[in-house]
Design a protein around this motif. Structure first.
Motif, PDB file in Angstrom:
ATOM      1  N   GLN A 152       0.823  -1.205   0.000  1.00 21.24           N
ATOM      2  CA  GLN A 152       0.000   0.000   0.000  1.00 21.24           C
ATOM      3  C   GLN A 152       0.863   1.263   0.000  1.00 21.24           C
ATOM      4  OE1 GLN A 152      -3.203  -0.121  -0.585  1.00 21.24           O
ATOM      5  NE2 GLN A 152      -3.112  -2.363  -0.520  1.00 21.24           N
ATOM      6  N   THR A 155       2.252   1.669  -3.434  1.00 19.60           N
ATOM      7  CA  THR A 155       1.171   2.049  -4.353  1.00 19.60           C
ATOM      8  C   THR A 155       0.858   3.541  -4.223  1.00 19.60           C
ATOM      9  OG1 THR A 155       0.214  -0.163  -4.168  1.00 19.60           O
ATOM     10  CG2 THR A 155      -1.175   1.548  -5.103  1.00 19.60           C
ATOM     11  N   ASN A 156       0.797   4.028  -2.981  1.00 24.28           N
ATOM     12  CA  ASN A 156       0.560   5.460  -2.752  1.00 24.28           C
ATOM     13  C   ASN A 156       1.643   6.307  -3.417  1.00 24.28           C
ATOM     14  OD1 ASN A 156      -1.741   5.016  -1.232  1.00 24.28           O
ATOM     15  ND2 ASN A 156      -0.656   5.028   0.724  1.00 24.28           N
ATOM     16  N   LEU A 159       1.243   6.164  -7.356  1.00 23.60           N
ATOM     17  CA  LEU A 159       0.116   6.950  -7.866  1.00 23.60           C
ATOM     18  C   LEU A 159       0.369   8.450  -7.749  1.00 23.60           C
ATOM     19  CD1 LEU A 159      -2.873   4.831  -6.505  1.00 23.60           C
ATOM     20  CD2 LEU A 159      -2.113   5.020  -8.880  1.00 23.60           C
ATOM     21  N   TYR A 163       0.590  10.727 -11.204  1.00 20.14           N
ATOM     22  CA  TYR A 163      -0.323  11.821 -11.521  1.00 20.14           C
ATOM     23  C   TYR A 163       0.394  13.178 -11.664  1.00 20.14           C
ATOM     24  CZ  TYR A 163      -4.349   8.821 -11.403  1.00 20.14           C
ATOM     25  OH  TYR A 163      -5.258   7.831 -11.723  1.00 20.14           O
ATOM     26  N   VAL A 185      -2.847   1.736 -15.006  1.00 20.75           N
ATOM     27  CA  VAL A 185      -2.961   2.480 -13.743  1.00 20.75           C
ATOM     28  C   VAL A 185      -4.355   2.286 -13.133  1.00 20.75           C
ATOM     29  CG1 VAL A 185      -2.916   4.775 -12.673  1.00 20.75           C
ATOM     30  CG2 VAL A 185      -1.209   4.165 -14.395  1.00 20.75           C
ATOM     31  N   ALA A 186      -5.378   2.258 -13.982  1.00 22.42           N
ATOM     32  CA  ALA A 186      -6.748   2.024 -13.498  1.00 22.42           C
ATOM     33  C   ALA A 186      -6.840   0.648 -12.831  1.00 22.42           C
ATOM     34  CB  ALA A 186      -7.732   2.112 -14.660  1.00 22.42           C
ATOM     35  N   GLU A 189      -5.263   0.892  -9.358  1.00 23.01           N
ATOM     36  CA  GLU A 189      -6.146   1.572  -8.399  1.00 23.01           C
ATOM     37  C   GLU A 189      -7.299   0.654  -7.971  1.00 23.01           C
ATOM     38  OE1 GLU A 189      -6.939   5.227 -10.696  1.00 23.01           O
ATOM     39  OE2 GLU A 189      -5.950   6.289  -9.053  1.00 23.01           O
ATOM     40  N   LYS A 190      -7.786  -0.126  -8.910  1.00 22.51           N
ATOM     41  CA  LYS A 190      -8.915  -1.010  -8.626  1.00 22.51           C
ATOM     42  C   LYS A 190      -8.530  -2.175  -7.720  1.00 22.51           C
ATOM     43  CE  LYS A 190     -12.335  -3.947 -10.947  1.00 22.51           C
ATOM     44  NZ  LYS A 190     -12.817  -4.471 -12.260  1.00 22.51           N
ATOM     45  N   ARG A 192      -5.730  -2.503  -5.764  1.00 21.75           N
ATOM     46  CA  ARG A 192      -4.808  -2.243  -4.652  1.00 21.75           C
ATOM     47  C   ARG A 192      -5.342  -2.744  -3.313  1.00 21.75           C
ATOM     48  NH1 ARG A 192      -3.835   3.843  -3.119  1.00 21.75           N
ATOM     49  NH2 ARG A 192      -2.784   2.682  -1.475  1.00 21.75           N
TER      50      ARG A 192
END
Length: 263
Positions: A152, A155-156, A159, A163, A185-186, A189-190, A192
């Motif tokens: 996590q 991942t943070n 992302l 962006y 990337v979508a 996010e889905k 994670r």
């Protein structure tokens, strides 16, 4: 090579340093190049926590950019992207509760976007490769090890950095490539929340990593900076300085007007 480049710089400054008039300098470099340089000024101000001044620079930049002929030459989608990116950044700068990190990230996105539009080679967004790709690799490793907390965190970080660079990517890489990256990337996010625990998810994560790595390495790399690039860069710096002086003058006139109204 370094000695040659240094000699060129010295020659340029010697030949033109004392004789450039303001009018001549104004014709050096495009409005977009000046805008890119001015966005760098706003970024540095934000790093010093001078958010009000950074907002004023960005507002001035947005106004001048909207009046320029070169803005009209951009594709409609690019115009909307530049405007929306700057407006979102202005809103972020105006938030009292916003963190410095968030404000600097937004301005970095503006800087990378404008540079991507004006740069034919070596765009600044390429310097973000480590910050974008490395968290993805950590996500792969920690997912295999079953360390959900570390997944996590990585991942943070990914992302957040993606962006920042996303607006620049959208104007600088092929449309189908950008769509493929956004799709990956979508997926991240889905999925994670599941920490990519399944083999299928981990394989998809590996694909996403490979896709983004190729984006950062698939461009033609120039081994040495060209003389043209060097002279253009010097011209751009001089132009940006005058552009910044113009903003200071504009700001001063606004201040005087306010003082006059108060009287």
């Amino acid at each position: 090579m370094k000695r040659i480049l240094l000699a060129v710089v010295c020659c340029v400054l010697f030949l033109f340093g004392g004789s450039l008039s303001a009018k001549a300098v104004e014709n050096t470099g495009s409005t977009l190049e000046k805008a890119a340089q001015l966005s760098d000024q706003a970024l540095e101000l934000a790093k010093e926590e001078r958010y009000k001044e950074a907002s004023e620079v960005l507002s001035y930049l947005l106004t001048q950019f909207g009046k320029s002929e070169e803005q009209a030459k951009l594709a409609r989608a690019q115009q909307r992207l530049v405007d929306s990116t700057m407006e979102t950044t202005l809103a972020t700068l105006g938030k009292i509760e916003g963190t410095q990190e968030e404000k600097v990230e937004r301005l970095t996105g503006v800087r990378l976007l404008l540079d991507a539009i004006v740069s034919d080679q070596q765009p600044l967004w390429k310097q973000m490769e480590y910050k974008v790709v490395n968290p993805l690799k950590r996500m792969q490793l920690t997912a295999k090890q079953g360390h959900s907390t570390e997944v996590q965190e990585a991942t943070n970080e990914f992302l957040s950095n993606y962006y920042i660079v996303r607006p620049a990517l959208s104007v600088d890489i092929a449309e189908e490539t950008f769509a493929a990256v956004d799709d990956q990337v979508a997926f991240i996010e889905k999925m994670r929340s599941h920490s990519f625990q399944t083999k299928a998810d981990q394989e998809r994560l590996a694909t996403a990593t490979a896709t983004l790595e190729s984006v950062f390495t698939d461009e033609k790399e120039a081994s040495e900076p060209s003389l043209f690039w060097l002279i253009t860069s010097i011209g751009g710096i001089i132009s940006a300085t005058l552009f910044y002086v113009g903003w200071r003058k504009y700001r001063g006139e606004k201040t005087k007007l306010k003082e006059t109204d108060k009287r």
